[in-house]
Design an enzyme around this catalytic site. Structure first.
Site, short mmCIF file in Angstrom:
data_model
loop_
_atom_site.label_atom_id
_atom_site.label_comp_id
_atom_site.label_asym_id
_atom_site.label_seq_id
_atom_site.Cartn_x
_atom_site.Cartn_y
_atom_site.Cartn_z
CG PHE A 16 -1.75 1.28 1.40
CD1 PHE A 16 -2.74 1.43 0.42
CD2 PHE A 16 -1.82 1.95 2.59
CE1 PHE A 16 -3.56 2.39 0.67
CE2 PHE A 16 -2.70 3.03 2.74
CZ PHE A 16 -3.65 3.20 1.57
CG LEU A 24 -2.82 -4.14 1.09
CD1 LEU A 24 -3.26 -3.15 0.40
CD2 LEU A 24 -3.83 -5.35 1.46
NE ARG A 75 -6.52 -15.67 5.89
CZ ARG A 75 -6.30 -15.77 7.06
NH1 ARG A 75 -5.97 -14.75 7.76
NH2 ARG A 75 -6.79 -16.93 7.75
CG ASP A 83 -3.98 -21.17 2.37
OD1 ASP A 83 -3.98 -22.02 1.61
OD2 ASP A 83 -3.87 -21.03 3.42
CG ASP A 123 -2.37 -18.88 -2.58
OD1 ASP A 123 -3.71 -19.32 -2.70
OD2 ASP A 123 -2.27 -18.02 -1.67
#
Length: 323
Positions: free
Chosen positions: A78, A155, A193, A195, A198
């Site tokens: 961010f 993020l 989100r 994990d 992924d």
């Protein structure tokens, strides 16, 4: 609203490059504003990146990308950008070590301050767009995706997970999540989100995990095959000398240590040696001094053969690794 106000104040300060004036792009930005910035040995200067444009064969064919070299994808968080801060530092360290394709995903217009909730909503969009880009590189020039790894901060760590969820032509070999963002993600399912599912291997480096009222903005939950908790993973030495709230108000010190540790780990000497342990208290009490099934080197050179939670201590100033 206090919760969201704190998220904005905290995560602006935790970004790698705090804007001097509020950027106005976020509400109207789209994935077309995402840039893919490429550095290689032949264009290694900080401002010498080559922008590869998705679906533009001329752009790709004219790029310095070597499809056979290892590729490292870097994704900022961010209120940051892909052409400054830790991605540039990481690029420099990587290219000192050898020939890499270093691709920085610049999604700054979609992650602009003070629109944190907008940036959160953009995470899956940017992840899917980046996955399409990587599939395109593989199809167009035969990118060796077996040598690919993705590293994202805050993020950007969750964007990395969305990339892994959306690639169609291969499985991402490795993802590193650098203190994945906590606000708005504690309540999300693992499908939304970062994990362990992924990528073939996911390591998480927790440096500021906890709730806002603990002056923390990272996700404390374990989320990888391997989760590292340097100095306990909540507050880092040298960041709370004047109290816990200075950790956030003075630049998100502990949150940012995650990418400082990872960039330093690229060199590999000294190493961030970590011990398997159930919790920080046990580690502090000397109950995890043996390596058990094996100790691990946190960061870029981590072995992908072990699993579990690992703890270590670092120095309060660079070099942070204690060997």
């Amino acid at each position: 609203m206090l919760k969201y106000f704190l998220c904005v104040v905290v995560l602006v300060s935790c970004g790698e490059a705090v804007p001097t004036t509020p950027m106005q792009e976020a509400p109207g930005a789209s994935v077309d504003d995402v840039r893919f910035l490429l550095w290689t040995k032949s264009n290694s200067g900080d401002g010498a990146y080559y922008e590869v444009v998705l679906d533009d064969s001329g752009s790709l064919n004219g790029s310095p990308l070597n499809a056979n070299d290892p590729t490292v994808v870097l994704i900022h968080g961010f209120s940051s950008s892909g052409d400054s801060g830790w991605p540039v530092d990481a690029k420099t360290e990587l290219l000192k070590q050898g020939s890499y394709n270093v691709i920085s995903v610049d999604w700054g217009k979609l992650a602009a301050a003070p629109w944190y909730l907008t940036a959160v909503a953009n995470v899956p969009l940017v992840g899917a767009h980046t996955a399409t880009f990587l599939d395109w590189l593989k199809a167009s020039v035969g990118l060796d995706t077996s040598k690919l790894q993705i590293t994202g901060h805050s993020l950007g760590a969750h964007v990395s997970g969305a990339v892994g969820q959306n690639v169609a032509s291969f499985t991402v070999p490795a993802i590193t999540g650098l203190d994945p963002a906590g606000p708005e993600f504690y309540s999300k399912p693992t499908s939304e989100r970062l994990d362990a599912s992924d990528a073939a291997f996911v390591q998480i480096i927790h440096t500021n995990g906890g709730e806002i009222l603990q002056s923390c903005v990272g996700l404390a939950d374990t989320a990888g095959q391997v989760d590292f908790f340097p100095n306990g993973g909540v507050h880092q030495p040298g960041c709370v000398d004047l109290g816990e709230w200075t950790d956030l108000l003075e630049g998100g010190c502990s949150h940012g240590r995650s990418h400082l540790f990872w960039v330093e780990s690229i060199n590999g000497s000294p190493a961030f040696r970590a011990h398997p342990c159930d919790d920080w208290t046990s580690y502090e009490n000397g109950q995890c001094s043996s390596c058990g099934a094996g100790c691990l080197e946190m960061g870029f050179h981590v072995s992908r053969s072990l699993r579990g939670t690992y703890f270590l201590t670092t120095n309060s100033d660079p070099p942070y690794a204690q060997g």
